[in-house]
Design an enzyme around this catalytic site. Structure first.
Site, mmCIF file in Angstrom:
data_model
loop_
_atom_site.group_PDB
_atom_site.id
_atom_site.type_symbol
_atom_site.label_atom_id
_atom_site.label_comp_id
_atom_site.label_asym_id
_atom_site.label_seq_id
_atom_site.Cartn_x
_atom_site.Cartn_y
_atom_site.Cartn_z
ATOM 1 N N ASP A 198 24.362 74.772 -106.256
ATOM 2 C CA ASP A 198 23.560 75.764 -106.966
ATOM 3 C C ASP A 198 22.101 75.617 -106.557
ATOM 4 O O ASP A 198 21.607 74.511 -106.372
ATOM 5 C CB ASP A 198 23.687 75.557 -108.479
ATOM 6 C CG ASP A 198 25.126 75.733 -108.941
ATOM 7 O OD1 ASP A 198 25.786 76.674 -108.467
ATOM 8 O OD2 ASP A 198 25.598 74.920 -109.765
ATOM 9 N N ASP A 241 21.015 71.802 -119.440
ATOM 10 C CA ASP A 241 21.683 71.131 -120.552
ATOM 11 C C ASP A 241 21.416 69.622 -120.610
ATOM 12 O O ASP A 241 20.764 69.124 -121.523
ATOM 13 C CB ASP A 241 23.195 71.453 -120.582
ATOM 14 C CG ASP A 241 23.887 71.332 -119.226
ATOM 15 O OD1 ASP A 241 23.245 70.859 -118.262
ATOM 16 O OD2 ASP A 241 25.074 71.687 -119.132
ATOM 17 N N ASP A 277 30.318 72.503 -105.806
ATOM 18 C CA ASP A 277 29.606 73.679 -105.312
ATOM 19 C C ASP A 277 28.108 73.387 -105.309
ATOM 20 O O ASP A 277 27.678 72.358 -105.833
ATOM 21 C CB ASP A 277 29.921 74.909 -106.173
ATOM 22 C CG ASP A 277 29.808 74.600 -107.651
ATOM 23 O OD1 ASP A 277 28.899 73.849 -108.038
ATOM 24 O OD2 ASP A 277 30.632 75.118 -108.429
#
Ligand code: ATP
Ligand code: MG
Length: 463
Positions: free
Chosen positions: A79, A166, A77
Site C-alpha cells: 500500500d 489503526d 500486498d
C-alpha cells in the site's frame, strides 16, 4: 528528469528530491539502520512510488508491507500513501481507477497485482452538518453521534495520516526518496516489543471503527504478538459495536481472520474477549467443549492445508462454525416431532438466515455449508444404491473431511470414517462386493430406527 519504469536502481532514486519529506517530528530510521531493501519490494509498488515522487508528491510505502518487511516476512500486498490527491493519482496512472466512497482511494493495476494508493488523511473533526461542511464551508469528515466515521475525504499531512491509522505497527512509512523509515507513533518500538497498540485513545478509536478490534486480533494471531494492555482492555465492553458494522465487511474480516494460515491462534484471540460472542452469536450460544474441540481441529487442518499450499474454502469454514448451532436447532425440531431430513433442512435454513444478519455470507458459501451438512446423514447411512453417487457429489470431499472431524468426538462415527476411506481406495469390483454387504438400506441398526422408520424412510428418500 523522468524515471523510466524498469528495475529501480540506486542511481535512479538518488535523483529524487528528498526534501519532499517535510515533517520534522518523526523518528527517522536511516537506510543502514533498518532491514528494508528495495529488492524485497514489488517492482510495481516501486514504479508507483517513483512516478509520484517524480511528479513532486510525497510517496511512501505504508501499512502491512512496511511492517512485514521490517519483521522479515513476505508482504501480502503493497500500500502506498501520498500527498497527491486521488484525482492527481488517477491522472498519473492510466492503469488506475478510483474506488470507495467513505475512503476514496486509487487502485493502480498491473496485471494481477493492485497497488492501493491513498491520499494522506487529515485529522478527524466532527461535522456539525450532515454534508461534512461547517459554517465556513470548510470540509470535515463526518462522524455519527455514536462516533462512527461516515465519510472521510479530507486530506492532510503525513503526520496527520499516521495518527489516523489503526495500530502503531501499521503506521510506519518507507520512502525510496531517501530510503528511510518514518515513525510518528512509536511503531518501531512496538515491533521490537511485539505488541499490538492502537494509536490514540482506544475507546475513541474502536468506536470510530469497531472492525479495528477484529483487525487487532488478526495481527496478534498473524504476527504472534500480544495486545498492549490498554488496547485489549476496552474490547470486552465495546465488542457489541460490531453489531453496527456492515455484515458483508464482517464476513471479509472473518475470512481474513480464519483463512489466512493462523486460524487456531485467531480463534483463541476471539475467545479471549467477548468478540466471538458478538461476531458469531449463534456459535457462541451453542458452544460446548466438544464443539470447540471440533472447531479447533478444523482450524488446525485449515492452517495445515494453507501451509501445504492446498486450497481452503469459506464454505467449509461456515459449515464448521455454524455446526454447533445447527445441531442444536435440529435437536429442537426433532423434539417437536419433525422427521430427521426435514429437521436438518429446516435447521440449516434457520441457522444460515439468523447468522446472515450479523455476518453476511455470500450465498455460494452458505449453500456449500448446507450441502455439506445434508450429506452427513447420507454418509452415515451408506445406502448401497447411493454410495457411488455420493462419491460423485461435488461436496463429497468436504463432507467426508467434516465427517472425519466429527468422528474424533462422536465414537459412533469412528468406523464410518475408516469405511469411507477404505471404500475410496478400492477398485470397481471390490467396491461392488462391499456394497453388497451393506444391504439396500445401509448399515443402520434396526433398533435405532424404531417405530418411526416408515415415515423416516420417506423423508430420507427425499434427500
Ligand atoms: P495485511 O497484511 O492484512 O494487508 P495491512 O496492515 O496492510 O495488513 P490493510 O487492510 O491492507 O492491512 O490496510 C493497510 C493499512 O491501512 C493498515 O496497515 C493501516 O495503516 C490502515 N488501515 C486499514 N484499515 C484501517 C482501519 N480500519 N482503521 C485505521 N487504519 C486502517
Ligand atoms: Mg495491506
Amino acid at each position: 528528469m523522468k524515471w523510466s519504469f524498469g528495475e529501480a536502481t540506486e542511481n535512479m532514486a538518488s535523483e529524487v528530491n528528498p526534501s519532499v519529506v517535510t515533517d520534522p517530528s518523526p523518528i527517522v530510521i536511516p537506510r543502514d539502520q533498518h532491514s528494508i531493501s528495495r529488492k524485497n519490494i514489488s517492482e510495481n509498488a516501486l514504479k508507483v512510488l517513483y512516478r509520484l515522487l517524480n511528479a513532486g508528491h510525497q510517496a511512501f510505502l505504508v501499512g502491512g508491507s512496511v511492517r512485514d518487511l521490517l519483521l522479515g516476512l513476505l508482504p501480502k500486498d503493497f500500500d502506498v500513501a501520498t500527498s497527491a490527491h486521488p484525482d492527481e493519482v488517477r491522472r498519473l496512472f492510466r492503469n488506475s481507477r478510483l474506488i470507495g466512497r467513505r475512503f476514496r482511494l486509487a487502485h493502480v493495476r498491473f496485471g494481477r497485482e493492485i497497488i492501493e494508493v491513498s491520499t494522506f488523511r487529515s485529522l478527524l473533526t466532527t461535522s456539525t452538518q450532515g454534508n461534512g461542511e461547517d459554517r465556513d464551508g470548510e470540509q470535515h469528515a463526518v462522524v455519527s453521534d455514536r462516533g462512527v466515521i461516515l465519510r472521510d475525504n479530507v486530506y492532510g499531512t503525513i503526520e496527520q495520516d499516521a495518527q489516523r491509522r489503526d495500530f502503531t505497527i501499521n503506521a510506519l512509512y518507507y520512502t525510496p526518496a531517501d530510503f528511510s523509515v518514518y515513525d510518528y507513533t512509536g511503531g518501531m518500538d512496538d515491533l521490537e516489543r511485539r505488541q499490538i497498540r492502537l494509536i490514540g485513545d482506544p475507546q475513541v478509536r474502536y468506536r470510530e471503527d469497531p472492525v479495528r478490534m477484529l483487525r487487532g486480533a488478526r495481527f496478534a494471531a498473524k504476527l504472534d504478538f500480544d495486545f498492549a494492555e490498554d488496547t485489549l482492555r476496552p474490547i470486552d465492553d465495546l465488542a457489541f459495536l460490531l453489531e453496527e458494522v456492515a455484515p458483508a465487511r464482517l464476513f471479509d474480516e472473518l475470512t481474513k481472520l480464519l483463512l489466512s494460515g493462523y486460524s487456531v491462534r485467531a480463534w483463541q484471540e476471539l475467545r479471549k474477549t467477548t468478540l466471538l460472542e458478538h461476531l458469531l452469536p449463534l456459535t457462541w450460544d451453542a458452544l460446548d467443549d466438544t464443539m470447540e474441540d471440533l472447531i479447533l481441529d478444523a482450524m488446525h487442518n485449515t492452517d495445515r492445508r494453507i501451509a501445504d499450499g492446498l486450497p481452503v474454502t469459506p464454505g467449509f469454514l461456515v459449515a464448521v462454525l455454524l455446526w454447533p448451532a445447527l445441531v442444536e436447532a435440529r435437536a429442537s425440531l426433532l423434539a417437536d416431532g419433525r422427521p430427521p431430513a426435514d429437521a436438518l433442512h429446516t435447521a440449516a435454513l434457520e441457522v444460515i438466515a439468523k447468522q446472515q444478519s450479523r455476518v453476511a455470507m455470500p450465498r455460494r458459501f452458505s449453500t456449500f455449508a448446507k450441502e455439506m451438512w445434508e450429506l452427513q446423514p447420507r454418509l452415515e447411512r451408506r445406502q448401497a444404491s447411493r454410495v457411488e453417487r455420493l462419491l460423485q457429489h461435488p461436496r463429497f470431499r468436504a463432507a467426508y473431511d467434516f465427517l472425519l472431524l466429527r468422528a474424533k468426538s462422536e465414537d459412533a462415527l469412528t468406523d464410518l470414517g475408516d469405511w469411507w476411506e477404505r471404500y475410496q481406495a478400492l477398485d470397481k469390483t471390490e467396491r461392488s462386493r462391499i456394497r453388497a454387504d451393506l444391504g439396500p438400506t445401509g448399515t443402520r441398526r434396526r433398533g435405532r430406527r424404531g417405530s418411526r422408520s416408515r415415515s423416516n424412510s420417506r423423508a430420507e428418500r427425499r434427500q
